[in-house]
Design a protein around this motif. Structure first.
Motif, mmCIF file in Angstrom:
data_model
loop_
_atom_site.group_PDB
_atom_site.id
_atom_site.type_symbol
_atom_site.label_atom_id
_atom_site.label_comp_id
_atom_site.label_asym_id
_atom_site.label_seq_id
_atom_site.Cartn_x
_atom_site.Cartn_y
_atom_site.Cartn_z
ATOM 1 N N SER A 73 -6.616 -10.172 -8.720
ATOM 2 C CA SER A 73 -6.169 -8.783 -8.826
ATOM 3 C C SER A 73 -6.927 -8.107 -9.950
ATOM 4 C CB SER A 73 -4.665 -8.745 -9.081
ATOM 5 O OG SER A 73 -4.393 -9.223 -10.368
ATOM 6 N N GLU A 97 -11.129 -6.436 -12.019
ATOM 7 C CA GLU A 97 -11.617 -5.630 -13.143
ATOM 8 C C GLU A 97 -13.151 -5.523 -13.064
ATOM 9 O OE1 GLU A 97 -10.305 -7.669 -16.603
ATOM 10 O OE2 GLU A 97 -11.118 -6.190 -18.011
ATOM 11 N N HIS A 136 3.022 -11.385 -5.703
ATOM 12 C CA HIS A 136 1.779 -11.458 -4.912
ATOM 13 C C HIS A 136 1.780 -12.709 -4.034
ATOM 14 C CE1 HIS A 136 -0.499 -7.958 -5.977
ATOM 15 N NE2 HIS A 136 -0.381 -8.167 -7.274
ATOM 16 N N PRO A 173 -9.860 3.203 -8.057
ATOM 17 C CA PRO A 173 -10.231 1.790 -8.122
ATOM 18 C C PRO A 173 -11.482 1.520 -7.278
ATOM 19 C CG PRO A 173 -8.371 2.069 -6.620
ATOM 20 C CD PRO A 173 -8.744 3.437 -7.102
#
Ligand code: KG4
Ligand code: ZN
Length: 373
Positions: free
Chosen positions: A166, A194, A130, A208
């Motif tokens: 993330s 999350e 990333h 998502p």
């Protein structure tokens, strides 16, 4: 140097073939082939990623994705697919962090290919992927086949501060030098992505949820322009904790309470709820980044924001505003298609590592679900 990269840490199966040359802080990058299959729609009914389903899907999709990637490269280079394996210098694969059953499928596939092609296989840390995703700057979609020329990247100066956001991580990392990482702070419970996904579920949106909340929140901001300001305000957990750690589970619970107990969705537009959540989630990220910059201002030349949540438009604009208040700090975000999981970033991280440590062959790579800097 030619690198074939494999990524299977979560619900994206991805393979890319890159040719990379030049200095680590500004390499010339040619994407010869790049393919990705997202399983997100298959996991939607579980509200998150279901590890054994992810594993089965990776196993099924790796062989056709390899074929696709090699076919793309073969067309670009005008070489037969059968000759490509020979021309590859390294095969690299995500070792962790991630879901172990999913990671193992990529590792096993990479090692078999390594034996077949007689090439070294090297493990890569997904979070390093990333970070270095920001090196590739070409703003056009990377899936078409026009990338036969090298793209020069903008020089990235170290030391850098990375905010990694993330589905599994929320952390501030100091990068003193290539390969030298130090975690300055991280989430003590849920990751910010999350929280986006869980709040989305409460709002009846499918996994998502990050991009869907972000879109609603943007609409909420336009709705809100004529009013006196937002009526709904969620807490900003740990914003005044005096350190660089984060917490997102309390914010998620606060949203749940308002929806379940106070039934706010009966009176408040969903766009406004999404906006109030996004405002709270992003304000904490900005505030902690400001703190990290103030504490280390002598050192930091660059701020990198990466990971799936870095696709968030509101985060981008708020971070740009923050960086504008400092002199001489560069801000790097990945291009849209490289913010969520992909194999191009894994090849870039491998390049940085190969150039930094001159790696040899690594035998018996193990999946490490909790791998950390
Ligand atoms: O990096 P990534 O693809 O996978 C992990 O390594 O976890 O990040 C996925 C996360 C998901 O939680 C997703 O909801 C979030 O990134 N995400 C976003 C946006 N796009 C993806 N969150 C907020 N706003 C977005 N635009
Ligand atoms: Zn990721």
């Amino acid at each position: 140097m030619r690198i074939l990269a494999i990524e299977t840490s979560c619900d994206e199966t991805a393979i890319a073939l890159l040719e990379i040359m030049g200095p680590r802080e500004a390499p010339d990058i040619k994407i010869l082939g790049n393919s990705l299959f997202s399983q997100a729609h298959l996991h939607a009914e579980y509200g998150g990623v279901y590890p054994n389903l992810a594993k089965r899907e990776h196993q099924k999709n790796l062989p056709p994705l390899l074929e696709l990637t090699l076919n793309q490269a073969s067309k670009l280079l005008g070489n037969p697919v059968s000759k490509l394996g020979k021309s590859v210098d390294y095969i690299c694969v995500t070792q962790g962090p991630g879901l172990e059953p999913a990671l193992w499928t990529g590792i096993n596939f990479a090692e078999e290919l390594g034996k077949k092609w007689q090439k070294p296989v090297i493990p890569v840390d997904h979070m390093e992927g990333h970070i270095w995703s920001v090196l590739y700057k070409e703003p056009t979609r990377i899936f078409n086949l026009q990338f036969s020329i090298y793209k020069k990247s903008k020089k990235l100066e170290l030391p850098a501060l990375a905010l990694l956001v993330s589905g599994g991580h929320t952390e501030l990392v100091m990068i003193k030098d290539f390969g030298k990482y130090e975690i300055l702070g991280k989430t003590l419970d849920d990751a910010v992505g999350e929280a986006f996904d869980k709040v989305a579920r409460m709002l009846g949106l499918t996994y998502p949820g990050g991009p869907k909340i972000s879109k609603l929140a943007a609409q909420g901001r336009t709705l809100n322009t004529d009013s006196q300001g937002p009526t709904l305000v969620f807490p900003r957990p740990m914003i005044n904790s005096g350190d660089l750690n984060f917490s997102y589970s309390g914010l998620k619970t606060a949203v749940l309470y308002k929806i379940k107990n106070e039934k706010i969705l009966e009176t408040t537009p969903i766009e406004e709820v999404a906006m109030a959540f996004e405002d709270a989630a992003i304000e904490v990220l900005i505030s902690k980044t400001r703190r990290a910059l103030e504490e280390n201002i002598e050192d930091i030349k660059t701020v990198i924001v990466a990971g799936g949540v870095s696709a968030n438009k509101y985060l981008k604009s708020e971070m740009q505003k923050l960086i504008n208040t400092f002199d001489n700090i560069q801000l790097h975000f990945p291009i849209g298609s490289l913010s969520t999981d992909n194999a191009v970033m894994i090849a870039l991280a491998a390049y940085i590592n190969i150039e930094s440590h001159s790696l040899g062959t690594i035998e018996n790579i193990q999946a490490k679900g909790n791998l950390s800097f």
